[in-house]
Design a protein around this motif. Structure first.
Motif, PDB file in Angstrom:
ATOM      1  N   ARG A  83      63.067  57.218  41.897  1.00 12.56           N
ATOM      2  CA  ARG A  83      62.207  57.138  40.970  1.00 12.56           C
ATOM      3  C   ARG A  83      62.369  55.675  40.341  1.00 12.56           C
ATOM      4  O   ARG A  83      63.485  55.210  40.226  1.00 12.56           O
ATOM      5  N   CYS A  84      61.354  54.919  39.810  1.00 14.78           N
ATOM      6  CA  CYS A  84      61.512  53.853  39.309  1.00 14.78           C
ATOM      7  C   CYS A  84      62.114  53.886  38.058  1.00 14.78           C
ATOM      8  O   CYS A  84      61.969  54.919  37.215  1.00 14.78           O
ATOM      9  N   THR A  85      62.985  52.753  37.581  1.00 15.93           N
ATOM     10  CA  THR A  85      63.814  52.645  36.337  1.00 15.93           C
ATOM     11  C   THR A  85      63.389  51.452  35.853  1.00 15.93           C
ATOM     12  O   THR A  85      62.977  50.575  36.377  1.00 15.93           O
ATOM     13  N   PRO A  86      63.539  51.216  34.357  1.00 15.89           N
ATOM     14  CA  PRO A  86      63.372  49.786  33.640  1.00 15.89           C
ATOM     15  C   PRO A  86      63.987  48.670  34.445  1.00 15.89           C
ATOM     16  O   PRO A  86      63.627  47.623  34.345  1.00 15.89           O
ATOM     17  N   THR A  87      65.089  49.065  35.278  1.00 16.86           N
ATOM     18  CA  THR A  87      66.092  47.885  35.824  1.00 16.86           C
ATOM     19  C   THR A  87      66.161  48.197  37.541  1.00 16.86           C
ATOM     20  O   THR A  87      66.618  47.216  38.158  1.00 16.86           O
ATOM     21  N   ARG A  88      65.090  49.014  38.144  1.00 13.12           N
ATOM     22  CA  ARG A  88      64.927  49.034  39.531  1.00 13.12           C
ATOM     23  C   ARG A  88      63.758  49.446  39.914  1.00 13.12           C
ATOM     24  O   ARG A  88      63.416  50.634  39.087  1.00 13.12           O
ATOM     25  N   ASN A  89      63.308  49.044  41.188  1.00 15.41           N
ATOM     26  CA  ASN A  89      62.122  49.532  41.446  1.00 15.41           C
ATOM     27  C   ASN A  89      62.334  50.959  42.236  1.00 15.41           C
ATOM     28  O   ASN A  89      63.496  51.157  42.630  1.00 15.41           O
ATOM     29  N   ALA A  90      61.066  51.624  42.663  1.00 15.51           N
ATOM     30  CA  ALA A  90      61.208  52.782  43.220  1.00 15.51           C
ATOM     31  C   ALA A  90      61.435  52.711  44.695  1.00 15.51           C
ATOM     32  O   ALA A  90      61.089  51.633  45.138  1.00 15.51           O
ATOM     33  N   ALA A  91      62.046  53.747  45.252  1.00 11.89           N
ATOM     34  CA  ALA A  91      62.151  53.785  46.646  1.00 11.89           C
ATOM     35  C   ALA A  91      61.302  54.797  47.361  1.00 11.89           C
ATOM     36  O   ALA A  91      61.503  55.998  47.033  1.00 11.89           O
ATOM     37  N   CYS A  92      60.777  54.448  48.393  1.00 11.29           N
ATOM     38  CA  CYS A  92      60.037  55.429  49.347  1.00 11.29           C
ATOM     39  C   CYS A  92      60.338  55.749  50.582  1.00 11.29           C
ATOM     40  O   CYS A  92      61.285  54.817  51.296  1.00 11.29           O
ATOM     41  N   THR A  93      59.962  56.723  51.176  1.00 10.60           N
ATOM     42  CA  THR A  93      60.148  56.892  52.389  1.00 10.60           C
ATOM     43  C   THR A  93      59.175  57.835  52.961  1.00 10.60           C
ATOM     44  O   THR A  93      58.165  58.140  52.304  1.00 10.60           O
ATOM     45  N   CYS A  94      59.146  57.825  54.501  1.00  7.06           N
ATOM     46  CA  CYS A  94      57.531  58.445  54.773  1.00  7.06           C
ATOM     47  C   CYS A  94      57.633  60.054  54.931  1.00  7.06           C
ATOM     48  O   CYS A  94      58.991  60.568  55.077  1.00  7.06           O
ATOM     49  N   MET A  95      56.720  60.661  55.174  1.00  7.40           N
ATOM     50  CA  MET A  95      56.484  61.945  54.978  1.00  7.40           C
ATOM     51  C   MET A  95      57.190  62.705  56.546  1.00  7.40           C
ATOM     52  O   MET A  95      57.051  61.728  57.343  1.00  7.40           O
ATOM     53  N   PRO A  96      57.513  63.771  56.427  1.00  6.66           N
ATOM     54  CA  PRO A  96      58.168  64.189  58.018  1.00  6.66           C
ATOM     55  C   PRO A  96      57.228  64.195  58.951  1.00  6.66           C
ATOM     56  O   PRO A  96      56.071  64.315  58.817  1.00  6.66           O
ATOM     57  N   GLY A  97      57.590  63.910  60.152  1.00  9.38           N
ATOM     58  CA  GLY A  97      56.892  63.273  61.110  1.00  9.38           C
ATOM     59  C   GLY A  97      56.351  62.119  61.397  1.00  9.38           C
ATOM     60  O   GLY A  97      55.802  61.734  62.394  1.00  9.38           O
ATOM     61  N   MET A  98      56.950  61.018  60.537  1.00 14.79           N
ATOM     62  CA  MET A  98      56.586  59.686  60.436  1.00 14.79           C
ATOM     63  C   MET A  98      57.882  58.916  59.904  1.00 14.79           C
ATOM     64  O   MET A  98      58.851  59.574  59.503  1.00 14.79           O
ATOM     65  N   ARG A  99      57.845  57.691  60.223  1.00 14.41           N
ATOM     66  CA  ARG A  99      59.056  56.897  59.936  1.00 14.41           C
ATOM     67  C   ARG A  99      58.672  55.514  59.572  1.00 14.41           C
ATOM     68  O   ARG A  99      57.441  55.120  59.867  1.00 14.41           O
ATOM     69  N   CYS A 100      59.485  54.699  58.673  1.00 16.57           N
ATOM     70  CA  CYS A 100      59.179  53.608  58.163  1.00 16.57           C
ATOM     71  C   CYS A 100      59.088  52.316  59.011  1.00 16.57           C
ATOM     72  O   CYS A 100      60.006  52.600  59.903  1.00 16.57           O
ATOM     73  N   THR A 101      58.364  51.372  58.965  1.00 17.94           N
ATOM     74  CA  THR A 101      58.272  50.199  59.955  1.00 17.94           C
ATOM     75  C   THR A 101      59.236  49.332  59.442  1.00 17.94           C
ATOM     76  O   THR A 101      59.538  48.283  60.445  1.00 17.94           O
ATOM     77  N   ASP A 102      59.539  48.997  58.191  1.00 15.70           N
ATOM     78  CA  ASP A 102      60.479  48.081  57.964  1.00 15.70           C
ATOM     79  C   ASP A 102      61.512  48.779  56.725  1.00 15.70           C
ATOM     80  O   ASP A 102      61.345  49.760  56.296  1.00 15.70           O
ATOM     81  N   ASP A 103      62.511  48.071  56.198  1.00 16.19           N
ATOM     82  CA  ASP A 103      63.550  48.356  55.355  1.00 16.19           C
ATOM     83  C   ASP A 103      62.995  48.715  54.060  1.00 16.19           C
ATOM     84  O   ASP A 103      63.365  49.557  53.400  1.00 16.19           O
ATOM     85  N   LYS A 104      61.739  47.844  53.545  1.00 13.00           N
ATOM     86  CA  LYS A 104      61.144  48.291  52.352  1.00 13.00           C
ATOM     87  C   LYS A 104      60.167  49.468  52.549  1.00 13.00           C
ATOM     88  O   LYS A 104      59.570  50.016  51.526  1.00 13.00           O
ATOM     89  N   CYS A 105      59.875  50.004  53.617  1.00  9.36           N
ATOM     90  CA  CYS A 105      59.235  50.962  53.837  1.00  9.36           C
ATOM     91  C   CYS A 105      57.711  50.601  53.442  1.00  9.36           C
ATOM     92  O   CYS A 105      57.021  51.811  52.596  1.00  9.36           O
ATOM     93  N   SER A 106      57.186  49.682  53.771  1.00  5.95           N
ATOM     94  CA  SER A 106      55.934  49.454  53.200  1.00  5.95           C
ATOM     95  C   SER A 106      54.804  49.951  54.202  1.00  5.95           C
ATOM     96  O   SER A 106      53.531  50.108  53.757  1.00  5.95           O
ATOM     97  N   GLN A 107      55.174  50.424  55.375  1.00  8.58           N
ATOM     98  CA  GLN A 107      53.999  51.163  56.055  1.00  8.58           C
ATOM     99  C   GLN A 107      54.824  52.267  56.979  1.00  8.58           C
ATOM    100  O   GLN A 107      55.995  52.203  57.026  1.00  8.58           O
ATOM    101  N   CYS A 108      54.085  53.249  57.564  1.00  6.04           N
ATOM    102  CA  CYS A 108      54.357  54.352  58.233  1.00  6.04           C
ATOM    103  C   CYS A 108      53.943  54.209  59.529  1.00  6.04           C
ATOM    104  O   CYS A 108      52.997  53.788  59.806  1.00  6.04           O
ATOM    105  N   GLU A 109      54.598  54.986  60.535  1.00  8.40           N
ATOM    106  CA  GLU A 109      54.052  55.199  61.871  1.00  8.40           C
ATOM    107  C   GLU A 109      54.762  56.465  62.547  1.00  8.40           C
ATOM    108  O   GLU A 109      55.669  57.032  61.777  1.00  8.40           O
ATOM    109  N   THR A 110      53.999  57.178  63.415  1.00 11.13           N
ATOM    110  CA  THR A 110      54.690  58.332  64.004  1.00 11.13           C
ATOM    111  C   THR A 110      56.186  58.037  64.386  1.00 11.13           C
ATOM    112  O   THR A 110      56.426  57.058  64.852  1.00 11.13           O
TER     113      THR A 110
END
Length: 267
Positions: A83-110
């Motif tokens: 979760r986001c904190t005052p000193t750190r941005n939130a970190a996301c991942t893709c739902m099961p069955g999909m994966r992130c396309t980059d280190d920042k997980c800006s997009q998902c793909e199968t």
């Protein structure tokens, strides 16, 4: 008062003036003014005070900005890792069955990888030696063991295909002439082991058989209901005919409701 005492007193006064500013989230002070805030704060004025970031914002390093960066939101196909904190941005991942396309997980793909690869975490890695993936599975599978099938390797396996097994079939034929040398013919017969295609066909066969049995059961129930209804109709018609026959056998009622008078002879 000597010069040393004046310098010490000036230093103490300077510290006393700066300390309240530094305790208010200020990172750097210049000429009595806060010019840079700590992470998690924003600078309200050029010579003002530091204000904590709102719950939807953050700053991850000292800054002199009058605003905080917006927190990343993990919604839809994204899930929160942190979760986001005052000193750190939130970190996301893709739902099961999909994966992130980059280190920042800006997009998902199968999460299905290309042929010759398998999914390890969020990355597609090459199949280890001795395994393969045609691209239809999520993980690499081991090559068939031809010796366990009682055969030999006809075609070597690769990262994208399985080993092809077979066995020698030798046939000796004798020519009509006695002086002729017997002819030996050697052929290779392919051996088939368990394969994903065979498993899929077996599943399809089971599903079709179950559907046929269910359809037959429904037809039997409908036929039974139709037969029962017809039998009831026949019994009702028989009962109705019996009632009509019993009515015809009764004596007729006289008209007018008057009883018949006995005949008498006049004197």
């Amino acid at each position: 008062m000597d010069a040393a005492s004046l310098t010490l007193l000036s230093g103490l006064l300077h510290i006393l003036c700066i300390q309240p500013v530094l305790c208010n989230g200020c990172h750097q002070v210049r000429q009595g003014c806060c010019v840079q805030c700590n992470p998690g704060y924003l600078l309200s004025k050029k010579c003002g005070r530091c204000i904590p970031c709102p719950v939807t914002g953050y700053t991850d390093k000292p800054n002199d900005k009058p605003f905080c960066q917006h927190c990343q939101r993990c919604e839809g196909i994204f899930h929160y890792v942190e979760r986001c904190t005052p000193t750190r941005n939130a970190a996301c991942t893709c739902m099961p069955g999909m994966r992130c396309t980059d280190d920042k997980c800006s997009q998902c793909e199968t999460d299905r990888c290309s042929a010759g690869e398998e999914l390890v975490g969020q990355n597609c890695n090459e199949c280890p030696p001795g395994t393969f993936n045609t691209g239809a599975e999520h993980t690499c599978k081991a090559w068939k063991d031809c010796s366990a099938l009682g055969g030999i390797i006809v075609t070597n396996g690769s990262r994208t295909s399985d080993v092809v097994c077979g066995e020698y079939n030798t046939k000796v034929t004798q020519s009509p002439g006695a002086s002729e040398v017997p002819t030996t013919t050697t052929r290779v017969r392919l051996l088939s082991g368990p394969s994903p295609v065979g498993n899929h066909l077996q599943v399809i066969y089971i599903v079709v058989s179950a559907a046929a049995v269910l359809l037959l059961a429904v037809i039997c129930v409908l036929c039974r209901q139709e037969l029962t209804a017809r039998i009831k109709q026949v019994f009702q018609r028989i009962k109705q005919a019996e009632e009509e026959e019993s009515c015809e056998c009764r004596s007729p009622v006289q008209e007018g409701g008057e009883e018949s008078q006995p005949m008498t002879l006049e004197a």
